[in-house]
Design a protein around this motif. Structure first.
Motif, PDB file in Angstrom:
ATOM      1  N   ASN A 109      68.200 -52.655 -13.909  1.00 41.59           N
ATOM      2  CA  ASN A 109      67.484 -54.179 -14.780  1.00 41.59           C
ATOM      3  C   ASN A 109      66.255 -54.206 -15.613  1.00 41.59           C
ATOM      4  O   ASN A 109      65.462 -54.930 -16.073  1.00 41.59           O
ATOM      5  CB  ASN A 109      67.636 -55.000 -13.482  1.00 41.59           C
ATOM      6  CG  ASN A 109      67.616 -56.651 -14.184  1.00 41.59           C
ATOM      7  OD1 ASN A 109      67.701 -56.890 -14.994  1.00 41.59           O
ATOM      8  ND2 ASN A 109      66.308 -56.997 -13.225  1.00 41.59           N
ATOM      9  N   TYR A 110      65.260 -53.026 -14.266  1.00 42.21           N
ATOM     10  CA  TYR A 110      64.122 -52.578 -14.504  1.00 42.21           C
ATOM     11  C   TYR A 110      63.176 -51.375 -15.703  1.00 42.21           C
ATOM     12  O   TYR A 110      62.443 -51.329 -16.402  1.00 42.21           O
ATOM     13  CB  TYR A 110      63.281 -52.780 -13.275  1.00 42.21           C
ATOM     14  CG  TYR A 110      63.168 -53.868 -12.506  1.00 42.21           C
ATOM     15  CD1 TYR A 110      62.466 -54.945 -13.159  1.00 42.21           C
ATOM     16  CD2 TYR A 110      64.240 -54.726 -11.578  1.00 42.21           C
ATOM     17  CE1 TYR A 110      62.942 -56.064 -12.296  1.00 42.21           C
ATOM     18  CE2 TYR A 110      64.437 -55.533 -11.177  1.00 42.21           C
ATOM     19  CZ  TYR A 110      63.891 -56.689 -11.102  1.00 42.21           C
ATOM     20  OH  TYR A 110      64.350 -57.741 -10.441  1.00 42.21           O
ATOM     21  N   TRP A 111      64.138 -51.267 -16.011  1.00 35.95           N
ATOM     22  CA  TRP A 111      64.194 -49.822 -16.802  1.00 35.95           C
ATOM     23  C   TRP A 111      63.403 -49.515 -17.848  1.00 35.95           C
ATOM     24  O   TRP A 111      63.080 -48.921 -18.587  1.00 35.95           O
ATOM     25  CB  TRP A 111      65.422 -49.211 -16.903  1.00 35.95           C
ATOM     26  CG  TRP A 111      65.614 -47.621 -17.611  1.00 35.95           C
ATOM     27  CD1 TRP A 111      64.886 -46.605 -18.685  1.00 35.95           C
ATOM     28  CD2 TRP A 111      64.272 -46.314 -16.407  1.00 35.95           C
ATOM     29  NE1 TRP A 111      64.969 -45.768 -18.846  1.00 35.95           N
ATOM     30  CE2 TRP A 111      64.552 -45.596 -17.454  1.00 35.95           C
ATOM     31  CE3 TRP A 111      63.796 -46.418 -15.261  1.00 35.95           C
ATOM     32  CZ2 TRP A 111      64.155 -44.689 -16.285  1.00 35.95           C
ATOM     33  CZ3 TRP A 111      63.404 -45.531 -14.913  1.00 35.95           C
ATOM     34  CH2 TRP A 111      63.163 -43.929 -15.686  1.00 35.95           C
ATOM     35  N   GLY A 112      63.746 -51.063 -18.610  1.00 38.90           N
ATOM     36  CA  GLY A 112      62.840 -51.314 -20.174  1.00 38.90           C
ATOM     37  C   GLY A 112      61.182 -51.821 -19.704  1.00 38.90           C
ATOM     38  O   GLY A 112      60.878 -51.889 -21.108  1.00 38.90           O
ATOM     39  N   ASN A 113      60.716 -52.230 -19.088  1.00 38.49           N
ATOM     40  CA  ASN A 113      59.637 -52.294 -18.632  1.00 38.49           C
ATOM     41  C   ASN A 113      58.937 -51.577 -18.592  1.00 38.49           C
ATOM     42  O   ASN A 113      59.006 -50.711 -17.665  1.00 38.49           O
ATOM     43  CB  ASN A 113      59.265 -54.012 -17.901  1.00 38.49           C
ATOM     44  CG  ASN A 113      58.075 -54.441 -17.376  1.00 38.49           C
ATOM     45  OD1 ASN A 113      57.155 -53.150 -17.535  1.00 38.49           O
ATOM     46  ND2 ASN A 113      58.284 -55.160 -17.408  1.00 38.49           N
ATOM     47  N   VAL A 114      57.579 -51.586 -19.603  1.00 37.63           N
ATOM     48  CA  VAL A 114      57.334 -50.171 -19.592  1.00 37.63           C
ATOM     49  C   VAL A 114      56.339 -49.788 -17.507  1.00 37.63           C
ATOM     50  O   VAL A 114      56.508 -48.675 -16.969  1.00 37.63           O
ATOM     51  CB  VAL A 114      55.565 -49.996 -19.987  1.00 37.63           C
ATOM     52  CG1 VAL A 114      54.758 -48.545 -19.877  1.00 37.63           C
ATOM     53  CG2 VAL A 114      56.003 -49.640 -21.723  1.00 37.63           C
ATOM     54  N   LEU A 115      55.547 -50.409 -17.266  1.00 34.10           N
ATOM     55  CA  LEU A 115      55.040 -50.923 -15.839  1.00 34.10           C
ATOM     56  C   LEU A 115      56.407 -50.540 -14.495  1.00 34.10           C
ATOM     57  O   LEU A 115      56.415 -49.923 -13.713  1.00 34.10           O
ATOM     58  CB  LEU A 115      54.484 -52.227 -15.001  1.00 34.10           C
ATOM     59  CG  LEU A 115      53.854 -52.035 -13.833  1.00 34.10           C
ATOM     60  CD1 LEU A 115      52.747 -51.644 -13.223  1.00 34.10           C
ATOM     61  CD2 LEU A 115      53.656 -53.765 -13.810  1.00 34.10           C
ATOM     62  N   PHE A 116      57.202 -50.965 -15.078  1.00 35.84           N
ATOM     63  CA  PHE A 116      58.456 -50.824 -13.950  1.00 35.84           C
ATOM     64  C   PHE A 116      58.717 -49.417 -14.157  1.00 35.84           C
ATOM     65  O   PHE A 116      59.713 -49.075 -12.835  1.00 35.84           O
ATOM     66  CB  PHE A 116      59.101 -51.991 -14.113  1.00 35.84           C
ATOM     67  CG  PHE A 116      59.093 -53.677 -13.646  1.00 35.84           C
ATOM     68  CD1 PHE A 116      57.969 -53.808 -12.496  1.00 35.84           C
ATOM     69  CD2 PHE A 116      59.564 -54.582 -14.283  1.00 35.84           C
ATOM     70  CE1 PHE A 116      57.502 -54.674 -12.289  1.00 35.84           C
ATOM     71  CE2 PHE A 116      59.020 -55.950 -14.237  1.00 35.84           C
ATOM     72  CZ  PHE A 116      57.667 -55.881 -13.115  1.00 35.84           C
ATOM     73  N   ARG A 117      60.038 -49.200 -14.998  1.00 32.93           N
ATOM     74  CA  ARG A 117      59.592 -47.487 -15.697  1.00 32.93           C
ATOM     75  C   ARG A 117      58.999 -46.879 -14.547  1.00 32.93           C
ATOM     76  O   ARG A 117      59.675 -45.294 -14.290  1.00 32.93           O
ATOM     77  CB  ARG A 117      60.097 -47.729 -16.597  1.00 32.93           C
ATOM     78  CG  ARG A 117      60.699 -46.360 -17.267  1.00 32.93           C
ATOM     79  CD  ARG A 117      60.791 -45.434 -19.087  1.00 32.93           C
ATOM     80  NE  ARG A 117      59.644 -46.303 -19.824  1.00 32.93           N
ATOM     81  CZ  ARG A 117      58.435 -44.868 -19.293  1.00 32.93           C
ATOM     82  NH1 ARG A 117      58.813 -44.173 -18.860  1.00 32.93           N
ATOM     83  NH2 ARG A 117      57.148 -45.419 -20.034  1.00 32.93           N
ATOM     84  N   ARG A 118      57.547 -46.393 -15.302  1.00 27.12           N
ATOM     85  CA  ARG A 118      57.139 -45.543 -14.564  1.00 27.12           C
ATOM     86  C   ARG A 118      56.569 -45.780 -12.789  1.00 27.12           C
ATOM     87  O   ARG A 118      56.346 -44.955 -12.974  1.00 27.12           O
ATOM     88  CB  ARG A 118      55.037 -46.301 -15.516  1.00 27.12           C
ATOM     89  CG  ARG A 118      55.683 -45.728 -16.684  1.00 27.12           C
ATOM     90  CD  ARG A 118      53.431 -45.380 -17.381  1.00 27.12           C
ATOM     91  NE  ARG A 118      53.787 -43.845 -16.371  1.00 27.12           N
ATOM     92  CZ  ARG A 118      52.572 -43.644 -16.605  1.00 27.12           C
ATOM     93  NH1 ARG A 118      51.321 -44.221 -17.204  1.00 27.12           N
ATOM     94  NH2 ARG A 118      51.421 -42.858 -16.285  1.00 27.12           N
ATOM     95  N   CYS A 119      56.726 -47.248 -12.767  1.00 24.35           N
ATOM     96  CA  CYS A 119      57.084 -47.026 -10.706  1.00 24.35           C
ATOM     97  C   CYS A 119      58.077 -46.413 -10.956  1.00 24.35           C
ATOM     98  O   CYS A 119      58.510 -44.952  -9.883  1.00 24.35           O
ATOM     99  CB  CYS A 119      56.528 -48.878 -10.489  1.00 24.35           C
ATOM    100  SG  CYS A 119      55.635 -49.929 -10.827  1.00 24.35           S
ATOM    101  N   LEU A 120      58.978 -46.184 -11.367  1.00 23.43           N
ATOM    102  CA  LEU A 120      61.010 -45.873 -10.426  1.00 23.43           C
ATOM    103  C   LEU A 120      60.714 -44.649 -10.684  1.00 23.43           C
ATOM    104  O   LEU A 120      61.817 -44.105 -10.196  1.00 23.43           O
ATOM    105  CB  LEU A 120      61.590 -46.692 -10.892  1.00 23.43           C
ATOM    106  CG  LEU A 120      61.726 -47.630 -11.242  1.00 23.43           C
ATOM    107  CD1 LEU A 120      63.347 -48.770 -11.849  1.00 23.43           C
ATOM    108  CD2 LEU A 120      62.457 -48.099  -9.450  1.00 23.43           C
ATOM    109  N   GLN A 121      59.885 -44.406 -12.079  1.00 23.19           N
ATOM    110  CA  GLN A 121      59.688 -42.468 -11.778  1.00 23.19           C
ATOM    111  C   GLN A 121      58.864 -41.188 -10.862  1.00 23.19           C
ATOM    112  O   GLN A 121      59.142 -40.569 -11.435  1.00 23.19           O
ATOM    113  CB  GLN A 121      59.346 -41.855 -13.452  1.00 23.19           C
ATOM    114  CG  GLN A 121      60.348 -41.885 -14.448  1.00 23.19           C
ATOM    115  CD  GLN A 121      59.634 -42.345 -15.875  1.00 23.19           C
ATOM    116  OE1 GLN A 121      58.652 -42.496 -16.523  1.00 23.19           O
ATOM    117  NE2 GLN A 121      60.489 -41.199 -16.653  1.00 23.19           N
TER     118      GLN A 121
END
Length: 593
Positions: free
Chosen positions: A386-398
């Protein structure tokens, strides 16, 4: 994602303590309680125990919640009258309730207001100890509030007390939310009451309100009309920051639509000659300091992929803050938080940015959506995708260290939101609110039946459990991606899309389907096991088409594309709609919520 070469399509959605579950109690371990070591210093030969440095973490002011008993219902009386043109209050109550935010945008005028006298009391009338008692002239203004909800028949209101006219519980701005789309009418308050027991999150004060309105804008006299049940939610502004022990002079932005891209055309310094506050606030509504320098510096660092996210956690973000905020949304199924329904906050003289919770009335919605035969909060909107399209959240999850913190937060919050606690809360809220739900005027707009109300109540805890279990599975799936607009040239049709991402290193292949209907009952083209994110085929005759693309990893888990098509039945995930024109050109059918 920004910077890709294919055309970008982005379509996004959508006592003070209550018996048995201890609202306001910090039931999760604090940083001090879990600290593994203590720093000891010696002053004049005497050992002194020092508290570990926990200054980067936000902590709420727990004392705020012990001043008032917010477990019941407060009665408010609002007398509205015509004001004057200079203050934009020379309007009728009927006008206030006739227009949505989108109407005001179309008319290019500020939201209409009326003058108002706010009085607080009980069902017998205003009380001596409360604001407005004994007054006969306006002490406030009132206007509608909200975005999508402003289209509803039952409006939300913002009441602003005038200076030197007192405050209500230390607040001059009083937001009353109807939550017409919430069949239970208590989800938002329940969420904030849960947050009060989570030390790693900062919440807001809430109160159920029974509102009566007397309209004098078109007559000299009248009676108070019952407007039903509302939820008052503390307005997040500098006053609230100070009350909660945060920095009232810091940066505070309400996120309207913001995926943490740089947005160079809109996000500019106030001193920039091209600065346009209207364009700026389409992304971020300015609620604090209007010095945007620090915001721009953060965005530039975040969008520089050469800067490791671990470094930004050391200097710019707080892992704990984002992890516990995200874990809460994941467990609550509060999916419309990818790019809005949150606040950004940064204290003065600090480089760090924090996310503050906002708007939870759509939490735990799946059973209620199903009763309405509406498809929402499904597919990639569940789990971390659900949060993958957001730059901040994507980089967090990576980032592995963030995922470890998020895992820990999920386990802690799941244990905190146990079945016994949730059931106790539900029983209390039902005892307070159900009478209002099934009486006029609210019963006219309840989106579920009596029988469905019972089933929705029973579904709340199972949905939390389901969300928790799905969280772990969501890591096994490929991440969603965007489909590009098809391109026609030289008698051929070129299809392309962003590559998907997998947390586990393994091959991802794609399935492409074309159909004449969004249910894909008439699929006329299908190709499977594509490795590259592109495909060339013969051009199509003029007409309407639906393109659906899915990613599947070597472990057999499948994911839809971000894109979806909306009908009265809800969202149809993983597809775009486009038209081939008679001249061969292609036009995408876009949807804006």
């Amino acid at each position: 994602m920004q910077g890709k070469t294919i055309p970008r399509r982005r379509v996004l959605a959508l006592g003070a303590a209550l018996a048995g579950f201890c609202v306001g109690c910090s039931v999760l371990p604090t940083a001090e309680e879990t600290a593994a070591s203590e720093e000891v210093s010696t002053i004049s030969g005497t050992p002194v125990e020092k508290q570990p440095d926990d200054s980067i973490h936000l902590r709420d002011n727990d004392g705020l919640y012990t001043v008032y008993d917010d477990s019941g219902v407060v009665t408010m009386y609002l007398t509205v009258t015509r004001g004057n043109e200079a203050e934009n209050t020379d309007h009728t109550w009927a006008e206030i309730n006739s227009y949505s935010v989108y109407d005001y945008e179309y008319m290019q005028v500020p939201r209409y207001q009326t003058a108002a006298l706010l009085q607080v009391g009980d069902e017998n009338g205003p009380l001596l100890s409360e604001v407005g008692y004994g007054e006969t002239v306006p002490n406030a203004t009132v206007q509608i509030r909200g975005q999508t909800s402003s289209r509803n028949a039952q409006k939300n209101y913002k009441i602003k007390l005038k200076k030197n006219k007192g405050t209500w519980r230390g607040q001059r701005t009083i937001a009353l939310n109807k939550h017409q789309g919430d069949g239970l009418r208590f989800r938002n308050k329940m969420a904030y009451d849960l947050i009060r027991g989570i030390p790693q999150m900062v919440g807001l004060r809430t109160q159920f309100v029974h509102l009566y309105v007397k309209d004098l804008t078109q007559a000299d006299s009248g009676a108070f009309v019952d407007y039903g049940l509302y939820t008052q939610v503390e307005q997040l502004n500098p006053t609230a920051l100070k009350a909660h022990g945060l920095d009232q002079n810091g940066q505070l932005y309400k996120v309207n639509f913001f995926e943490f891209f740089r947005y160079e055309d809109a996000i500019r310094r106030k001193t920039d000659p091209a600065y346009d506050p209207v364009a700026f606030e389409q992304h971020l509504e300015i609620k604090g300091s209007d010095d945007h320098t620090k915001l721009i510096e953060m965005l530039e660092a975040l969008n520089d992929e050469t800067v490791p996210m671990e470094e930004l956690f050391e200097t710019t973000f707080d892992t704990e803050n984002i992890a516990y905020w995200m874990a809460f949304q994941l467990l609550m199924g509060n999916t419309d938080t990818q790019s809005r329904n949150m606040y950004l906050y940064s204290p003065l003289n600090s480089a760090r940015w924090y996310i503050l919770d906002w708007d939870n009335d759509a939490m735990l919605p799946r059973t209620e959506w199903a009763f309405r035969n509406y498809s929402d909060s499904l597919s990639w909107e569940r789990g971390v995708s659900n949060y993958w399209g957001n730059v901040l959240f994507r980089r967090c999850l990576q980032t592995q260290s963030y995922r470890d913190m998020l895992d820990a937060a999920m386990k802690e919050l799941y244990a905190y939101m146990n079945e016994e606690r949730i059931q106790s809360m539900l029983e209390h809220y039902r005892s307070v609110t159900e009478t209002y739900v099934w009486q006029m005027p609210d019963r006219m707009y309840v989106p579920i039946t009596h029988a469905e109300y019972e089933d929705v109540l029973k579904s709340i805890w199972p949905e939390i459990e389901e969300n928790y279990n799905y969280y772990w599975e969501s890591y096994r799936r490929p991440m969603p991606f965007y489909i590009g607009i098809p391109q026609a040239a030289n008698g051929q049709l070129h299809l392309n899309w962003d590559p998907s991402y997998n947390f586990k290193v393994e091959e991802i292949c794609y399935t492409v389907e074309l159909a004449k209907d969004y249910l894909f009952n008439t699929v006329f083209f299908r190709q499977e096991n594509l490795i590259l994110p592109e495909l060339t085929m013969d051009t199509l005759p003029a007409g309407q088409y639906f393109l659906r693309i899915r990613a599947t990893n070597a472990s057999g888990y499948t994911q839809d594309a971000f894109d979806y098509y909306v009908t009265e039945a809800g969202k149809h995930y993983g597809m775009i709609c486009f038209y081939v024109q008679p001249d061969g050109s292609i036009v995408e059918d876009t949807y804006e919520e």
